[in-house]
Motif scaffolding. Structure first.
Motif, PDB file in Angstrom:
ATOM      1  N   ASP A   1     116.439  25.177 109.430  1.00  0.00           N
ATOM      2  CA  ASP A   1     117.252  25.768 108.367  1.00  0.00           C
ATOM      3  C   ASP A   1     117.082  25.046 107.037  1.00  0.00           C
ATOM      4  O   ASP A   1     117.308  25.630 105.983  1.00  0.00           O
ATOM      5  N   PHE A   2     116.694  23.781 107.088  1.00  0.00           N
ATOM      6  CA  PHE A   2     116.460  23.017 105.867  1.00  0.00           C
ATOM      7  C   PHE A   2     114.988  22.979 105.484  1.00  0.00           C
ATOM      8  O   PHE A   2     114.574  22.161 104.677  1.00  0.00           O
ATOM      9  N   GLY A   3     114.203  23.861 106.078  1.00  0.00           N
ATOM     10  CA  GLY A   3     112.818  24.016 105.670  1.00  0.00           C
ATOM     11  C   GLY A   3     111.811  23.198 106.435  1.00  0.00           C
ATOM     12  O   GLY A   3     110.627  23.205 106.101  1.00  0.00           O
ATOM     13  N   VAL A   4     112.225  22.471 107.465  1.00  0.00           N
ATOM     14  CA  VAL A   4     111.293  21.710 108.287  1.00  0.00           C
ATOM     15  C   VAL A   4     110.903  22.604 109.461  1.00  0.00           C
ATOM     16  O   VAL A   4     111.638  22.722 110.446  1.00  0.00           O
ATOM     17  N   LEU A   5     109.764  23.258 109.321  1.00  0.00           N
ATOM     18  CA  LEU A   5     109.338  24.234 110.320  1.00  0.00           C
ATOM     19  C   LEU A   5     108.861  23.549 111.593  1.00  0.00           C
ATOM     20  O   LEU A   5     108.225  22.493 111.536  1.00  0.00           O
ATOM     21  N   PRO A   6     109.155  24.158 112.731  1.00  0.00           N
ATOM     22  CA  PRO A   6     108.662  23.582 113.985  1.00  0.00           C
ATOM     23  C   PRO A   6     107.159  23.770 114.115  1.00  0.00           C
ATOM     24  O   PRO A   6     106.581  24.682 113.517  1.00  0.00           O
ATOM     25  N   ARG A   7     106.549  22.912 114.895  1.00  0.00           N
ATOM     26  CA  ARG A   7     105.120  23.074 115.193  1.00  0.00           C
ATOM     27  C   ARG A   7     104.942  24.368 115.988  1.00  0.00           C
ATOM     28  O   ARG A   7     105.870  24.840 116.651  1.00  0.00           O
ATOM     29  N   VAL A   8     103.762  24.921 115.932  1.00  0.00           N
ATOM     30  CA  VAL A   8     103.458  26.145 116.666  1.00  0.00           C
ATOM     31  C   VAL A   8     103.728  25.941 118.153  1.00  0.00           C
ATOM     32  O   VAL A   8     104.324  26.802 118.814  1.00  0.00           O
ATOM     33  N   GLU A   9     103.328  24.794 118.689  1.00  0.00           N
ATOM     34  CA  GLU A   9     103.531  24.517 120.108  1.00  0.00           C
ATOM     35  C   GLU A   9     105.022  24.476 120.470  1.00  0.00           C
ATOM     36  O   GLU A   9     105.418  24.917 121.544  1.00  0.00           O
ATOM     37  N   THR A  10     105.837  23.963 119.558  1.00  0.00           N
ATOM     38  CA  THR A  10     107.275  23.905 119.789  1.00  0.00           C
ATOM     39  C   THR A  10     107.859  25.312 119.796  1.00  0.00           C
ATOM     40  O   THR A  10     108.652  25.661 120.683  1.00  0.00           O
ATOM     41  N   ALA A  11     107.470  26.113 118.827  1.00  0.00           N
ATOM     42  CA  ALA A  11     107.965  27.496 118.766  1.00  0.00           C
ATOM     43  C   ALA A  11     107.540  28.273 120.008  1.00  0.00           C
ATOM     44  O   ALA A  11     108.329  29.047 120.561  1.00  0.00           O
ATOM     45  N   GLU A  12     106.319  28.072 120.449  1.00  0.00           N
ATOM     46  CA  GLU A  12     105.854  28.760 121.656  1.00  0.00           C
ATOM     47  C   GLU A  12     106.658  28.326 122.879  1.00  0.00           C
ATOM     48  O   GLU A  12     107.014  29.145 123.720  1.00  0.00           O
ATOM     49  N   GLU A  13     106.951  27.035 122.981  1.00  0.00           N
ATOM     50  CA  GLU A  13     107.716  26.514 124.120  1.00  0.00           C
ATOM     51  C   GLU A  13     109.119  27.110 124.169  1.00  0.00           C
ATOM     52  O   GLU A  13     109.565  27.577 125.214  1.00  0.00           O
ATOM     53  N   ILE A  14     109.826  27.088 123.049  1.00  0.00           N
ATOM     54  CA  ILE A  14     111.224  27.530 123.074  1.00  0.00           C
ATOM     55  C   ILE A  14     111.353  29.044 123.193  1.00  0.00           C
ATOM     56  O   ILE A  14     112.451  29.548 123.416  1.00  0.00           O
ATOM     57  N   ARG A  15     110.247  29.747 123.096  1.00  0.00           N
ATOM     58  CA  ARG A  15     110.265  31.196 123.328  1.00  0.00           C
ATOM     59  C   ARG A  15     110.126  31.538 124.807  1.00  0.00           C
ATOM     60  O   ARG A  15     110.327  32.687 125.200  1.00  0.00           O
ATOM     61  N   LEU A  16     109.802  30.546 125.637  1.00  0.00           N
ATOM     62  CA  LEU A  16     109.632  30.787 127.064  1.00  0.00           C
ATOM     63  C   LEU A  16     110.970  31.141 127.711  1.00  0.00           C
ATOM     64  O   LEU A  16     112.033  30.683 127.285  1.00  0.00           O
ATOM     65  N   ALA A  17     110.906  31.914 128.779  1.00  0.00           N
ATOM     66  CA  ALA A  17     112.113  32.413 129.458  1.00  0.00           C
ATOM     67  C   ALA A  17     113.028  31.297 129.928  1.00  0.00           C
ATOM     68  O   ALA A  17     114.250  31.465 129.936  1.00  0.00           O
ATOM     69  N   GLU A  18     112.478  30.152 130.302  1.00  0.00           N
ATOM     70  CA  GLU A  18     113.338  29.075 130.805  1.00  0.00           C
ATOM     71  C   GLU A  18     114.242  28.467 129.739  1.00  0.00           C
ATOM     72  O   GLU A  18     115.142  27.692 130.056  1.00  0.00           O
ATOM     73  N   TRP A  19     114.046  28.825 128.478  1.00  0.00           N
ATOM     74  CA  TRP A  19     114.914  28.357 127.392  1.00  0.00           C
ATOM     75  C   TRP A  19     116.042  29.348 127.088  1.00  0.00           C
ATOM     76  O   TRP A  19     116.936  29.059 126.299  1.00  0.00           O
ATOM     77  N   ARG A  20     116.025  30.512 127.698  1.00  0.00           N
ATOM     78  CA  ARG A  20     116.996  31.562 127.368  1.00  0.00           C
ATOM     79  C   ARG A  20     118.446  31.109 127.550  1.00  0.00           C
ATOM     80  O   ARG A  20     119.284  31.337 126.686  1.00  0.00           O
ATOM     81  N   ASP A  21     118.749  30.460 128.669  1.00  0.00           N
ATOM     82  CA  ASP A  21     120.127  30.017 128.910  1.00  0.00           C
ATOM     83  C   ASP A  21     120.579  28.999 127.867  1.00  0.00           C
ATOM     84  O   ASP A  21     121.721  29.028 127.419  1.00  0.00           O
TER      85      ASP A  21
END
Length: 104
Positions: A40-60
């Motif tokens: 939110d303050f402009g520090v974008l996550p790495r591509v690998e981080t964004a890909e990880e947190i999009r995985l189904a196991e992060w949904r809960d």
């Protein structure tokens, strides 16, 4: 997950020692809250981080976080196809009137 994982961003823990693992729901919620705050303050996550947190196991963890003032958190909810929640943050004109917003 260990902190050696390529996607893990220890920089979101400037105030404490980063956890060795993110195996519990609480650890994952804490990571997401920190990640969203940085984002939110402009520090974008790495591509690998964004890909990880999009995985189904992060949904809960995404659903449990409830960081309602964070635009990044609401994006995570949409990535996980979770029902929308009320956004309690400030609506900034330069964002809502941005014609490129439709591409985000």
């Amino acid at each position: 997950m260990t902190r050696d994982a390529v996607w893990f961003d220890a920089s979101v823990y400037p105030d404490v020692e980063p956890p060795v693992t993110l195996d519990t729901l609480g650890d994952r919620v804490d990571f997401l809250a920190r990640l969203c705050a940085a984002w939110d303050f402009g520090v974008l996550p790495r591509v690998e981080t964004a890909e990880e947190i999009r995985l189904a196991e992060w949904r809960d963890a995404v659903d449990a976080c409830r960081f309602l003032t964070s635009p990044a958190y609401h994006l995570l909810r949409s990535w996980h196809r979770l029902p929308p929640l009320p956004y309690l943050g400030q609506r900034l004109a330069y964002i809502t009137e941005d014609p490129e917003l439709r591409w985000v």
